[in-house]
Design an enzyme around this catalytic site. Structure first.
Site, PDB file in Angstrom:
ATOM      1  N   GLU A 312       0.831  -1.207   0.000  1.00  0.00           N
ATOM      2  CA  GLU A 312       0.000   0.000   0.000  1.00  0.00           C
ATOM      3  C   GLU A 312       0.868   1.262   0.000  1.00  0.00           C
ATOM      4  OE1 GLU A 312      -4.324  -0.237   1.602  1.00  0.00           O
ATOM      5  OE2 GLU A 312      -3.188   0.726   3.181  1.00  0.00           O
ATOM      6  N   HIS A 341       7.162 -26.915  -0.166  1.00  0.00           N
ATOM      7  CA  HIS A 341       6.521 -27.999  -0.900  1.00  0.00           C
ATOM      8  C   HIS A 341       5.368 -27.473  -1.745  1.00  0.00           C
ATOM      9  CE1 HIS A 341       8.835 -30.957   1.439  1.00  0.00           C
ATOM     10  NE2 HIS A 341       8.786 -30.015   2.358  1.00  0.00           N
ATOM     11  N   LYS A 455     -13.799   1.887  -3.756  1.00  0.00           N
ATOM     12  CA  LYS A 455     -14.711   2.286  -2.674  1.00  0.00           C
ATOM     13  C   LYS A 455     -15.884   3.072  -3.253  1.00  0.00           C
ATOM     14  CE  LYS A 455     -11.383   2.952   1.068  1.00  0.00           C
ATOM     15  NZ  LYS A 455     -10.743   3.982   1.894  1.00  0.00           N
TER      16      LYS A 455
HETATM   17  O1  PA5 Z   1      -3.096   1.837   6.070  1.00  0.00           O
HETATM   18  C1  PA5 Z   1      -4.137   2.429   5.819  1.00  0.00           C
HETATM   19  O2  PA5 Z   1      -4.221   3.667   5.861  1.00  0.00           O
HETATM   20  C2  PA5 Z   1      -5.386   1.660   5.450  1.00  0.00           C
HETATM   21  O3  PA5 Z   1      -5.126   0.303   5.347  1.00  0.00           O
HETATM   22  C3  PA5 Z   1      -6.472   1.872   6.506  1.00  0.00           C
HETATM   23  O4  PA5 Z   1      -5.988   1.485   7.750  1.00  0.00           O
HETATM   24  C4  PA5 Z   1      -7.719   1.091   6.181  1.00  0.00           C
HETATM   25  O5  PA5 Z   1      -8.186   1.440   4.907  1.00  0.00           O
HETATM   26  C5  PA5 Z   1      -8.805   1.368   7.203  1.00  0.00           C
HETATM   27  O6  PA5 Z   1      -9.088   2.731   7.266  1.00  0.00           O
HETATM   28  P1  PA5 Z   1      -9.799   3.380   8.498  1.00  0.00           P
HETATM   29  O7  PA5 Z   1      -8.939   3.229   9.679  1.00  0.00           O
HETATM   30  O8  PA5 Z   1     -10.000   4.801   8.116  1.00  0.00           O
HETATM   31  O9  PA5 Z   1     -11.091   2.657   8.675  1.00  0.00           O
END
Ligand code: PA5
Length: 487
Positions: A312, A341, A455
């Site tokens: 990410e 394996h 989203k």
């Molecule tokens: O690392 C990040 O920013 C994302 O993975 C968020 O943690 C995830 O999308 C969840 O978001 P939120 O904490 O706003 O619900």
């Protein structure tokens, strides 16, 4: 051959006493070098190029840090948050059997990684502490079968729910929250909800904060400027972990040590070297995939946490100056020895597009001896007298060597053993490495614009007001492609 990263002796944090000082992590990158893997290996000249790039990246990092732009680096030294979390644990632990985290991505993976790694050792703060702790359940999916089973398996009157969402807008977490809020209200009554709920969200913004304010619910803050995947040492990770008996002080002591070690010179700096080596192998040697391969089941969820952090943070369409990027290194997971394996054949002989990072432990917290039976069968007799931990570690070393002999680059991160301090050190090191990597790739490691479009389609399909254009757009796309669906 390149110089091996050096580590100094570190003070073993409380809870991991073994009467000596121990390194909390070592990085061995011999199997990335020209001497070990031949043509594709790192040369002295490349090492020097990398060193220069890392020196510059470190300066940029420090400039940003001193301006307060990287507040995740301050979390290991924060004393207030762990104190609050311990107090919370003291207040509630006798009254509850389970803590359920409702959160996803960065709001769930950190606690899951630490808890999974420590639970096999009773995960209590110290051996002297024999009191029972609640168990931790992390609902990081909305699969109705899984979430339904979780609900069926808990007694709401003995459960504490920690809703965690920085934005307060995440559909998955919010829908779980709505289900749980309704269930608590129906089973325990409106006034009792407060005794079973902690909401962790932005201090000011978002609908969750509004709900906290309107209902006077217990709440904690996701620190401003710290994105989900960097929050494991904030209240996001520490509150649920403290409530189930993890020594948050030991965890933070390890993380603090990693933060201190981040000021070491490049070749002795594990975070910098991890970032630099992977960047170099991606950009110069076309190793677009990094396989994170723990050889300890306890670290399997740590690999999951790392995958989110790396993918990410580094998979970005644009450079910082707005020019096209599309760079990064895809992190995937394998678990030793299971995937020896399964996946290993591909890594050994398939496309030369991968680098492997083994994650090992020197000493397992429990051992199983292999008895000296079947002595007359030489195919088996060599196993007797060893232990399963020994076999696991020899398999890791043997696999690393075999890959190297096949010209396949690999490195190894080794912890002396799994514990709160060593985990804290590892996680902070990898977070630092990730942000440095962002600088090397010239992308912003702290955002995740690529997940937004999906989203918006979901909002459109679920009928959220203001998103009807997205459901239209979805249906248009579907009609174009529907002829490819085989019915
Ligand atoms: O690392 C990040 O920013 C994302 O993975 C968020 O943690 C995830 O999308 C969840 O978001 P939120 O904490 O706003 O619900």
């Amino acid at each position: 051959m390149a110089e091996k990263s050096s580590t100094k002796s570190l003070t073993t944090p409380e809870g991991e006493k073994n009467g000596a000082q121990a390194d909390l992590l070592t990085l061995d990158y011999n199997n990335l070098t020209h001497g070990a893997i031949g043509d594709e290996g790192l040369t002295e000249a490349e090492l020097n190029t990398m060193k220069k790039a890392l020196t510059s990246a470190y300066k940029q990092f420090e400039a940003a840090r001193t301006k307060g732009l990287l507040p995740f680096t301050e979390l290991p030294s924060n004393t207030l948050i762990p104190k609050m979390c311990r107090k919370l644990a003291d207040n509630y632990r006798q009254k509850i059997e389970a803590v359920v985290v409702l959160g996803i991505g960065g709001s769930a993976l950190g606690a899951n990684a630490v808890y999974s790694a420590l639970r096999s050792t009773n995960h209590s703060a110290s051996k002297a502490d024999k009191r029972q702790w609640p168990r931790l359940l992390i609902a990081d999916n909305i699969d109705p079968e899984g979430f339904g089973a979780l609900l069926d398996g808990i007694d709401p009157s003995k459960t504490f729910f920690n809703v965690i969402s920085k934005s307060g807008a995440t559909a998955e977490t919010m829908s779980q929250f709505m289900v749980i809020h309704d269930k608590l209200q129906r089973t325990l009554g409106r006034t009792s909800i407060k005794d079973h709920l902690l909401i962790t969200t932005d201090p000011q913004n978002g609908v969750l904060r509004k709900i906290v304010n309107a209902n006077d619910y217990l709440s904690m803050e996701v620190p401003p400027g710290v994105g989900g995947r960097f929050t494991v040492f904030s209240s996001v990770g520490l509150a649920p972990l403290a409530m189930v008996g993890v020594s948050v002080y030991d965890l933070l002591a390890g993380a603090k040590k990693a933060q201190e070690d981040f000021s070491k010179p490049v070749l002795a700096n594990k975070a910098l070297m991890f970032a630099g080596l992977n960047w170099l192998f991606t950009t110069l040697k076309n190793k677009g995939t990094l396989v994170m391969m723990p050889y300890a089941e306890a670290l399997s969820k740590v690999a999951d946490w790392f995958l989110q952090l790396w993918n990410e943070s580094l998979g970005k369409a644009l450079h910082l100056d707005g020019s096209p990027a599309g760079t990064g290194q895809t992190a995937v997971k394998a678990v030793g020895v299971t995937d020896q394996h399964s996946q290993l054949q591909m890594y050994m002989e398939g496309p030369r597009d991968k680098s492997i990072c083994f994650l090992g432990v020197e000493k397992f917290r429990g051992e199983v001896a292999i008895p000296k039976v079947f002595k007359d069968y030489e195919e088996l007799s060599y196993l007797g007298g060893h232990s399963l931990g020994e076999l696991l570690n020899f398999e890791r070393q043997g696999t690393a060597r075999a890959l190297a002999e096949n010209g396949r680059p690999n490195m190894t991160l080794t912890m002396p053993k799994v514990g709160a301090g060593t985990l804290g050190y590892l996680l902070q090191t990898l977070m630092l490495a990730t942000v440095i990597s962002g600088t090397l790739y010239e992308v912003n490691p702290l955002d995740q614009p690529g997940v937004e479009l999906g989203k918006k389609f979901t909002y459109g399909l679920m009928g959220r007001s203001g998103f009807s254009d997205m459901s239209e757009r979805y249906r248009k796309g579907l009609s174009n492609k529907s002829r490819y669906i085989i019915l």
